[in-house]
Structure formats: structure tokens, C-alpha cells
Scaffold this motif. Structure first.
Motif, short mmCIF file in Angstrom:
data_model
loop_
_atom_site.label_atom_id
_atom_site.label_comp_id
_atom_site.label_asym_id
_atom_site.label_seq_id
_atom_site.Cartn_x
_atom_site.Cartn_y
_atom_site.Cartn_z
N THR A 107 0.84 -1.20 0.00
CA THR A 107 0.00 0.00 0.00
C THR A 107 0.87 1.25 0.00
O THR A 107 0.62 2.23 -0.74
CB THR A 107 -0.92 0.01 1.24
OG1 THR A 107 -1.70 -1.17 1.24
CG2 THR A 107 -1.84 1.21 1.21
N ALA A 108 1.92 1.22 0.83
CA ALA A 108 2.83 2.37 0.90
C ALA A 108 3.52 2.59 -0.45
O ALA A 108 3.68 3.72 -0.93
CB ALA A 108 3.87 2.16 1.99
N ALA A 109 3.92 1.48 -1.12
CA ALA A 109 4.57 1.59 -2.42
C ALA A 109 3.61 2.14 -3.47
O ALA A 109 3.98 2.98 -4.31
CB ALA A 109 5.12 0.23 -2.86
N ALA A 110 2.34 1.69 -3.42
CA ALA A 110 1.34 2.17 -4.38
C ALA A 110 1.07 3.66 -4.16
O ALA A 110 0.96 4.44 -5.13
CB ALA A 110 0.05 1.37 -4.25
N ILE A 111 1.01 4.06 -2.89
CA ILE A 111 0.77 5.48 -2.58
C ILE A 111 1.94 6.33 -3.07
O ILE A 111 1.76 7.40 -3.66
CB ILE A 111 0.52 5.66 -1.07
CG1 ILE A 111 -0.83 5.05 -0.70
CG2 ILE A 111 0.56 7.13 -0.68
CD1 ILE A 111 -1.10 5.00 0.80
#
Length: 199
Positions: free
Chosen positions: A9-13
Motif C-alpha cells: 500500500t505504501a509503495a502504491a501510494i
């Protein structure tokens, strides 16, 4: 090495933020180009120039702020351009009006000068008329009529003389031609007689 859902999720954000930042940079560049060229700033025009979707421009608050600020600056520039154009037009009309006013003053001065001159000449005429005897006008008219008759008579005589001159020239040409013919005949006779006298 596996990633946790939190890391994904952090990478996608981060990826989405990086993409948004790149699009914002393109929007800034497009707005700068449009302001330099004085092009009208609209959402559709910015979307085309920056190669982003209109949805991004409507949903991203930074993009909306950039467009609003640029639109305000552009409107102020256009207003300033309009004011400058109006000022130039007003200056042009003012200059024309001043030129027309100068021309009018010059024309009025010339009219005044001409009126003064006409008045002076009329005064001279009246002064000269006072010195003339009472029958002077009648005498001048009679002389004028006599001169006109003489002109008509001289014109008639001139025409008559021109006709006589023309006739004399034609007679002269005819006589020259006749003399040339006689000379040719005489030469021919002399040539024949000379041929007969030969032994």
C-alpha cells in the motif's frame, strides 16, 4: 522476500504521489508556456498542453490552485493589454484631433487673410470707380464691342488667307509636278534626236 500488505500500500501510494507530482510539473510547464504566449487558460487547454486528463485537473487541489492562479494572472494581463490598446487608440485619436484643430486654425487664418485682401481690393475698385467719368462704362462697353467686331473681321480674313495659301500651295505642287514631267519628256526627245544624228 515477500512484502506485507502495508508495504504494498505504501509503495502504491508513493508511486501514485510520484505520478501526480510528474503531472503537476507538466501542468506548471504548460501554464508557463500558455502565459508566455498569452493563450486563454481553460481546463481543456491545460489538459491538452500538459497531456493530463481533465479529471486529474478537477480532482487534484494543487492543479486546481495552479490553474486558478494562472487564470487570474492571465486575466490581469489581458486586461492590461486591453487598457494599453485603448490607451494607444485614445492617443491616436487625440493626436488626430490636435492635428485637425491645428489645420482648422490655419484654414481660419487663411480665410481671414483672404477676406482682408478681398476687402482691400474692393476698396480699390470703389476708389477707382470714383475717378471715372459718368459715361466711362458706356465708352468701355462700346470699345469692347468694336474690338470684338474687329476680332471677328480679322478671324474671317485670316481664314480667307489660309484658304488662299492652301490653294496656292496645291497649285505650286501641281506646277512642280508638271515641270518635272515636261523635263522628262524633253530629256527623252533630246536623247532620241541625239540617237538619230549619230553617223
Amino acid at each position: 522476500m515477500s512484502t506485507t500488505p502495508h508495504q504494498r500500500t505504501a509503495a502504491a501510494i508513493a508511486s501514485r504521489r510520484q505520478t501526480a507530482d510528474a503531472m503537476l510539473d507538466r501542468v506548471r510547464e504548460a501554464l508557463a508556456r500558455m502565459e508566455r504566449s498569452r493563450a486563454p487558460i481553460t481546463v481543456a487547454a491545460v489538459a491538452r498542453q500538459a497531456d493530463v486528463s481533465r479529471t486529474f485537473l478537477y480532482q487534484n487541489s494543487q492543479a486546481k490552485d495552479l490553474i486558478a492562479q494562472a487564470s487570474t494572472r492571465s486575466g490581469a494581463c489581458r486586461e492590461q493589454d486591453r487598457e494599453d490598446a485603448d490607451a494607444r487608440l485614445t492617443a491616436s485619436w487625440r493626436e488626430r484631433a490636435l492635428n485637425a484643430e491645428d489645420g482648422l486654425k490655419t484654414a481660419l487664418g487663411e480665410v481671414r487673410t483672404q477676406r482682408d485682401r478681398i476687402g482691400e481690393l474692393l476698396g480699390r475698385i470703389r476708389y477707382l470707380e470714383q475717378d471715372l467719368p459718368k459715361d466711362a462704362v458706356q465708352r468701355v462697353m462700346t470699345e469692347n464691342t468694336t474690338l470684338k467686331r474687329q476680332i471677328q473681321q480679322l478671324t474671317s480674313e485670316r481664314r480667307s488667307l489660309e484658304d488662299r495659301l492652301k490653294g496656292a500651295r496645291e497649285n505650286n505642287r501641281f506646277l512642280d509636278k508638271r515641270a518635272a514631267e515636261l523635263e522628262a519628256q524633253l530629256a527623252e526627245l533630246l536623247t532620241q534626236r541625239g540617237a538619230l544624228d549619230l553617223p
